[in-house]
Design an enzyme around this catalytic site. Structure first.
Site, short mmCIF file in Angstrom:
data_model
loop_
_atom_site.label_atom_id
_atom_site.label_comp_id
_atom_site.label_asym_id
_atom_site.label_seq_id
_atom_site.Cartn_x
_atom_site.Cartn_y
_atom_site.Cartn_z
CE LYS A 17 -3.81 -2.13 2.57
NZ LYS A 17 -4.56 -2.09 3.85
CG HIS A 19 1.67 -9.65 17.41
ND1 HIS A 19 2.15 -9.96 18.64
CD2 HIS A 19 2.71 -9.81 16.55
CE1 HIS A 19 3.42 -10.30 18.55
NE2 HIS A 19 3.80 -10.20 17.30
C1 LIG Z 1 9.71 -4.67 22.08
C2 LIG Z 1 8.37 -4.26 22.67
C3 LIG Z 1 8.16 -2.78 22.41
C4 LIG Z 1 7.22 -5.07 22.06
O1 LIG Z 1 5.98 -4.59 22.54
P1 LIG Z 1 4.84 -5.58 23.06
O2 LIG Z 1 3.70 -4.74 23.52
O3 LIG Z 1 5.45 -6.56 24.00
O4 LIG Z 1 4.42 -6.40 21.79
P2 LIG Z 1 3.73 -5.92 20.43
O5 LIG Z 1 2.76 -6.96 20.04
O6 LIG Z 1 3.22 -4.51 20.49
O7 LIG Z 1 4.95 -5.90 19.41
C5 LIG Z 1 5.60 -7.08 19.09
C6 LIG Z 1 6.39 -6.78 17.85
O8 LIG Z 1 7.24 -5.66 18.08
C7 LIG Z 1 8.36 -5.78 17.19
N1 LIG Z 1 9.55 -5.54 17.98
C8 LIG Z 1 10.21 -6.40 18.78
N2 LIG Z 1 11.28 -5.81 19.31
C9 LIG Z 1 11.30 -4.54 18.85
C10 LIG Z 1 12.17 -3.45 19.02
N3 LIG Z 1 13.26 -3.54 19.79
N4 LIG Z 1 11.92 -2.29 18.38
C11 LIG Z 1 10.86 -2.19 17.56
N5 LIG Z 1 9.98 -3.20 17.35
C12 LIG Z 1 10.20 -4.36 18.00
C13 LIG Z 1 8.35 -7.17 16.60
O9 LIG Z 1 7.91 -7.09 15.27
C14 LIG Z 1 7.33 -7.90 17.48
O10 LIG Z 1 6.61 -8.87 16.82
P3 LIG Z 1 7.29 -10.28 16.42
O11 LIG Z 1 8.30 -10.60 17.45
O12 LIG Z 1 6.16 -11.24 16.36
O13 LIG Z 1 7.88 -9.99 15.06
C15 LIG Z 1 8.35 -4.51 24.20
O14 LIG Z 1 8.45 -5.89 24.43
C16 LIG Z 1 9.42 -3.75 24.96
O15 LIG Z 1 9.38 -2.54 25.13
N6 LIG Z 1 10.38 -4.42 25.46
C17 LIG Z 1 11.40 -3.76 26.24
C18 LIG Z 1 12.66 -4.47 26.09
C19 LIG Z 1 12.50 -5.87 26.50
O16 LIG Z 1 11.82 -6.21 27.44
N7 LIG Z 1 13.15 -6.72 25.76
C20 LIG Z 1 13.02 -8.09 25.98
C21 LIG Z 1 14.17 -8.79 25.36
S1 LIG Z 1 15.65 -8.36 26.20
#
Ligand SMILES: CC(C)(COP(=O)(O)OP(=O)(O)OC[C@H]1O[C@@H](n2cnc3c(N)ncnc32)[C@H](O)[C@@H]1OP(=O)(O)O)[C@@H](O)C(=O)NCCC(=O)NCCS
Length: 118
Positions: free
Chosen positions: A54, A102
């Site tokens: 898109k 998601h």
């Molecule tokens: C990364 C983060 C923003 C994801 O948010 P969430 O509310 O848990 O999950 P959401 O469904 O909104 O988003 C998930 C998607 O975010 C994306 N994502 C993951 N890490 C990311 C990052 N560092 N930056 C941007 N996007 C990210 C991915 O596409 C993921 O989906 P997928 O793994 O199926 O591909 C959240 O987990 C976070 O802030 N984490 C803080 C750091 C942390 O705890 N890290 C853990 C590993 S050390």
């Protein structure tokens, strides 16, 4: 240009239950499939590719197929997106940005492209 899409996670699960790995191969490369550990991620990638189609204004079709769009992840898990070279050239794309989320059985993706200065 920007693009957005929402995809049902259950729909992707049903596709996988029916067709197995072929369901994923239809829209994902082998490298992308390696990143998919659960249906949520696959649904996010589907949404990302629809959103990317898109963002160039064509939708998925003859001008831009699922396999013309490549998704990878950085070391922190953030998704990245790149179109195949002929699409980047045709639509004058310098860089693409992708975000995926998601919850509640839905995956949502947003893609933004920046253009090369002429
Ligand atoms: C990364 C983060 C923003 C994801 O948010 P969430 O509310 O848990 O999950 P959401 O469904 O909104 O988003 C998930 C998607 O975010 C994306 N994502 C993951 N890490 C990311 C990052 N560092 N930056 C941007 N996007 C990210 C991915 O596409 C993921 O989906 P997928 O793994 O199926 O591909 C959240 O987990 C976070 O802030 N984490 C803080 C750091 C942390 O705890 N890290 C853990 C590993 S050390």
């Amino acid at each position: 240009m920007i693009g957005i899409d929402v995809t049902s996670i259950d729909r992707i699960k049903r596709m996988f239950d029916k067709f197995g790995i072929k369901a994923y191969q239809r829209f994902l490369s082998e490298d992308e499939i390696k990143l998919v550990k659960r249906a949520e991620t696959a649904a996010g990638f589907w949404a990302a590719k629809e959103a990317a189609s898109k963002a160039i204004g064509t939708g998925i079709g003859k001008d831009c197929g699922f396999h013309d769009i490549k998704i990878s992840k950085d070391e922190l898990g953030a998704p990245k997106l790149k179109y195949k070279k002929h699409i980047r050239k045709k639509f004058n794309i310098k860089k693409s940005h992708l975000s995926i989320t998601h919850d509640a059985n839905l995956a949502i993706a947003v893609v933004k492209n920046s253009k090369k200065k002429k």
